[in-house]
Each structure stands twice: as C-alpha cells, then as structure tokens.
Scaffold this motif. Structure first.
Motif, PDB file in Angstrom:
ATOM      1  N   VAL A  39       0.874  -1.174   0.000  1.00 58.82           N
ATOM      2  CA  VAL A  39       0.000   0.000   0.000  1.00 58.82           C
ATOM      3  C   VAL A  39       0.908   1.220   0.000  1.00 58.82           C
ATOM      4  CG1 VAL A  39      -1.650   1.358   1.333  1.00 58.82           C
ATOM      5  CG2 VAL A  39      -1.870  -1.106   1.270  1.00 58.82           C
ATOM      6  N   ASN A  40       0.644   2.158  -0.897  1.00 56.34           N
ATOM      7  CA  ASN A  40       1.346   3.445  -0.913  1.00 56.34           C
ATOM      8  C   ASN A  40       0.423   4.500  -0.316  1.00 56.34           C
ATOM      9  OD1 ASN A  40       3.445   2.254  -2.404  1.00 56.34           O
ATOM     10  ND2 ASN A  40       2.533   2.836  -4.349  1.00 56.34           N
ATOM     11  N   ILE A  41       0.955   5.316   0.578  1.00 61.56           N
ATOM     12  CA  ILE A  41       0.194   6.413   1.179  1.00 61.56           C
ATOM     13  C   ILE A  41       1.039   7.672   1.124  1.00 61.56           C
ATOM     14  CG2 ILE A  41      -0.851   7.325   3.307  1.00 61.56           C
ATOM     15  CD1 ILE A  41      -2.406   4.964   2.269  1.00 61.56           C
ATOM     16  N   ARG A  42       0.464   8.760   0.657  1.00 64.25           N
ATOM     17  CA  ARG A  42       1.104  10.071   0.745  1.00 64.25           C
ATOM     18  C   ARG A  42       0.214  10.946   1.618  1.00 64.25           C
ATOM     19  NH1 ARG A  42       2.563  12.247  -4.538  1.00 64.25           N
ATOM     20  NH2 ARG A  42       4.553  11.265  -4.094  1.00 64.25           N
ATOM     21  N   ASN A  43       0.788  11.442   2.704  1.00 64.84           N
ATOM     22  CA  ASN A  43       0.053  12.341   3.599  1.00 64.84           C
ATOM     23  C   ASN A  43       0.777  13.673   3.695  1.00 64.84           C
ATOM     24  OD1 ASN A  43       2.022  10.775   5.407  1.00 64.84           O
ATOM     25  ND2 ASN A  43       1.354  12.412   6.779  1.00 64.84           N
ATOM     26  N   ASN A  44       0.048  14.669   4.201  1.00 63.75           N
ATOM     27  CA  ASN A  44       0.669  15.960   4.467  1.00 63.75           C
ATOM     28  C   ASN A  44       0.547  16.268   5.958  1.00 63.75           C
ATOM     29  OD1 ASN A  44      -1.899  17.204   4.936  1.00 63.75           O
ATOM     30  ND2 ASN A  44      -2.139  17.541   2.742  1.00 63.75           N
ATOM     31  N   SER A  45       1.042  17.416   6.355  1.00 68.13           N
ATOM     32  CA  SER A  45       1.089  17.742   7.783  1.00 68.13           C
ATOM     33  C   SER A  45      -0.287  18.044   8.378  1.00 68.13           C
ATOM     34  CB  SER A  45       2.032  18.918   8.026  1.00 68.13           C
ATOM     35  OG  SER A  45       1.605  20.041   7.291  1.00 68.13           O
ATOM     36  N   MET A  70     -11.264   4.902   9.248  1.00 67.51           N
ATOM     37  CA  MET A  70     -11.058   5.725  10.440  1.00 67.51           C
ATOM     38  C   MET A  70     -12.420   6.144  11.001  1.00 67.51           C
ATOM     39  SD  MET A  70      -7.732   5.914  10.741  1.00 67.51           S
ATOM     40  CE  MET A  70      -7.343   7.364  11.718  1.00 67.51           C
ATOM     41  N   ARG A  71     -12.437   6.598  12.243  1.00 72.64           N
ATOM     42  CA  ARG A  71     -13.675   7.080  12.855  1.00 72.64           C
ATOM     43  C   ARG A  71     -14.046   8.455  12.323  1.00 72.64           C
ATOM     44  NH1 ARG A  71     -12.170   5.102  18.898  1.00 72.64           N
ATOM     45  NH2 ARG A  71     -12.525   2.908  18.487  1.00 72.64           N
ATOM     46  N   GLU A  72     -13.083   9.152  11.786  1.00 69.45           N
ATOM     47  CA  GLU A  72     -13.299  10.489  11.232  1.00 69.45           C
ATOM     48  C   GLU A  72     -13.702  10.363   9.760  1.00 69.45           C
ATOM     49  OE1 GLU A  72      -9.828  13.263  10.264  1.00 69.45           O
ATOM     50  OE2 GLU A  72     -10.630  14.111  12.117  1.00 69.45           O
ATOM     51  N   ASP A  73     -14.706  11.106   9.365  1.00 66.02           N
ATOM     52  CA  ASP A  73     -15.150  11.071   7.965  1.00 66.02           C
ATOM     53  C   ASP A  73     -15.535  12.476   7.537  1.00 66.02           C
ATOM     54  OD1 ASP A  73     -15.683   9.771   5.544  1.00 66.02           O
ATOM     55  OD2 ASP A  73     -17.806   9.549   6.031  1.00 66.02           O
ATOM     56  N   PRO A  74     -14.774  13.123   6.672  1.00 67.79           N
ATOM     57  CA  PRO A  74     -13.633  12.586   5.936  1.00 67.79           C
ATOM     58  C   PRO A  74     -12.344  12.634   6.769  1.00 67.79           C
ATOM     59  CG  PRO A  74     -13.942  14.862   5.307  1.00 67.79           C
ATOM     60  CD  PRO A  74     -15.055  14.524   6.286  1.00 67.79           C
ATOM     61  N   VAL A  75     -11.361  11.865   6.298  1.00 64.76           N
ATOM     62  CA  VAL A  75     -10.015  11.935   6.853  1.00 64.76           C
ATOM     63  C   VAL A  75      -9.284  13.021   6.069  1.00 64.76           C
ATOM     64  CG1 VAL A  75      -7.837  10.701   7.069  1.00 64.76           C
ATOM     65  CG2 VAL A  75      -9.971   9.541   7.591  1.00 64.76           C
ATOM     66  N   ILE A  76      -8.759  13.992   6.795  1.00 72.23           N
ATOM     67  CA  ILE A  76      -8.073  15.133   6.181  1.00 72.23           C
ATOM     68  C   ILE A  76      -6.567  14.867   6.163  1.00 72.23           C
ATOM     69  CG2 ILE A  76      -7.689  17.635   6.326  1.00 72.23           C
ATOM     70  CD1 ILE A  76     -10.623  16.856   5.894  1.00 72.23           C
ATOM     71  N   GLY A  77      -5.909  15.203   5.059  1.00 71.01           N
ATOM     72  CA  GLY A  77      -4.453  15.142   4.990  1.00 71.01           C
ATOM     73  C   GLY A  77      -3.890  13.973   4.221  1.00 71.01           C
ATOM     74  N   ILE A  78      -4.736  13.118   3.675  1.00 70.40           N
ATOM     75  CA  ILE A  78      -4.249  12.029   2.812  1.00 70.40           C
ATOM     76  C   ILE A  78      -4.350  12.534   1.375  1.00 70.40           C
ATOM     77  CG2 ILE A  78      -4.617   9.669   2.003  1.00 70.40           C
ATOM     78  CD1 ILE A  78      -3.600   9.810   4.876  1.00 70.40           C
ATOM     79  N   GLU A  79      -3.218  12.588   0.694  1.00 69.79           N
ATOM     80  CA  GLU A  79      -3.184  13.136  -0.664  1.00 69.79           C
ATOM     81  C   GLU A  79      -3.328  12.076  -1.749  1.00 69.79           C
ATOM     82  OE1 GLU A  79       0.002  15.833  -1.362  1.00 69.79           O
ATOM     83  OE2 GLU A  79      -0.446  17.012   0.437  1.00 69.79           O
TER      84      GLU A  79
END
Length: 160
Positions: free
Chosen positions: A60-66, A137-146
């Motif tokens: 799995v490739n994931i790119r996230n930001n701060s 995740m419990r959060e919807d939407p998940v913020i910071g995944i690019e």
C-alpha cells in the motif's frame, strides 16, 4: 572529450533507474480530491495477472501531508479475483512514531509511506484482480491524505 561523456552518463543513469524496478508488475496511485478522503470514496485498482506460477509482494502506498492528525491510518482492503470471490482485510498503517515524527520519506510537508501487506502471495488464476481501499477511520472525511496506491512486485528468491 568531456562533451561526449555527459550524454553517456545520462543514458547510463536512466538505464540504472529503469533496471532498479524490474520486479514491479503494477503500480498506480489515486489522488484524493482536496486531501479529504470520505469513507464512501473507494480507491480502486485493476491488476492483470498472467503469471500464476510466480510469487508476489503487495504494498500500500500512502502520501500524507502535515494536516493529517493521526499517527496511523486504518484501511479496509477488498481483493476480488477474476472468478468474483472477494477477500476483505483490515490494515493499520503507521504514519507517525510515538513522538509524532512522520515515518515516511518526505520533503516539506508531504510524506510517502509504503507498507507491505501481502508477502509471497500467489494468484491461483490468471485474469483481472480488483483491489479496493476504503478508509476505516472514525473520522469522515479523513483530512491530509493526498494519494493512495497499490504496488505489486514479483518476490525474488522464493520457491513455491
């Protein structure tokens, strides 16, 4: 003499880059709109498998930001075989250590993570396999995944 050396060095460099990734069978990444990944927005990848003798590794490739607030990312992964059989798995991807330091490779505020989730996997039938990621995740939407992605490569030195 040095004028001819530059083009030769460039060609050698490009050949090294291409040959370093010879085990890759498939790799694709999907951009997450506005870096806000909603649960109902699934990332889908279709992989054509013709070699049923070889063994593969799945990543799995994931790119996230701060802006990403968590230290991990939970995913549901569905894999559908050419016969229509679906296998579902849950993955936890560690994105930051216990001190909040990002684990991926990055520049600026963008970080790339690659996680092995299937080691020495074989595909019993040739055809198109569909991989589907859903954020869990419990959060919807998940913020910071690019971006999210899939990499399939041939495993080396494995006897089946």
């Amino acid at each position: 003499m040095f004028v001819y050396l530059k083009p030769v060095c460039a060609v050698v460099f490009l050949l090294c880059l291409i040959s370093c990734d010879s085990d890759r069978v498939y790799e694709s990444n999907v951009k997450i709109p506005d870096h806000s990944w909603y649960r109902l927005e699934k990332a889908r990848f279709q992989v054509e498998i013709t070699d049923t003798i070889s063994v593969y590794n799945l990543y799995v490739n994931i790119r996230n930001n701060s802006e990403y607030r968590w230290s991990n990312l939970w995913l549901f992964v569905n894999v559908q075989s050419p016969a229509g059989v679906v296998q579902r798995d849950t993955l936890q991807i560690v994105i930051a250590d216990q001190y909040g330091k990002w684990t991926g490779n990055g520049l600026g505020d963008k970080y790339d993570n690659r996680m092995l989730f299937g080691k020495n996997v074989y595909f019993p039938a040739s055809g198109t396999y569909t991989f589907e990621y859903e954020q869990a995740m419990r959060e919807d939407p998940v913020i910071g995944i690019e971006d999210v992605g899939l990499r399939v490569e041939k495993a080396v030195n494995v006897v089946r």
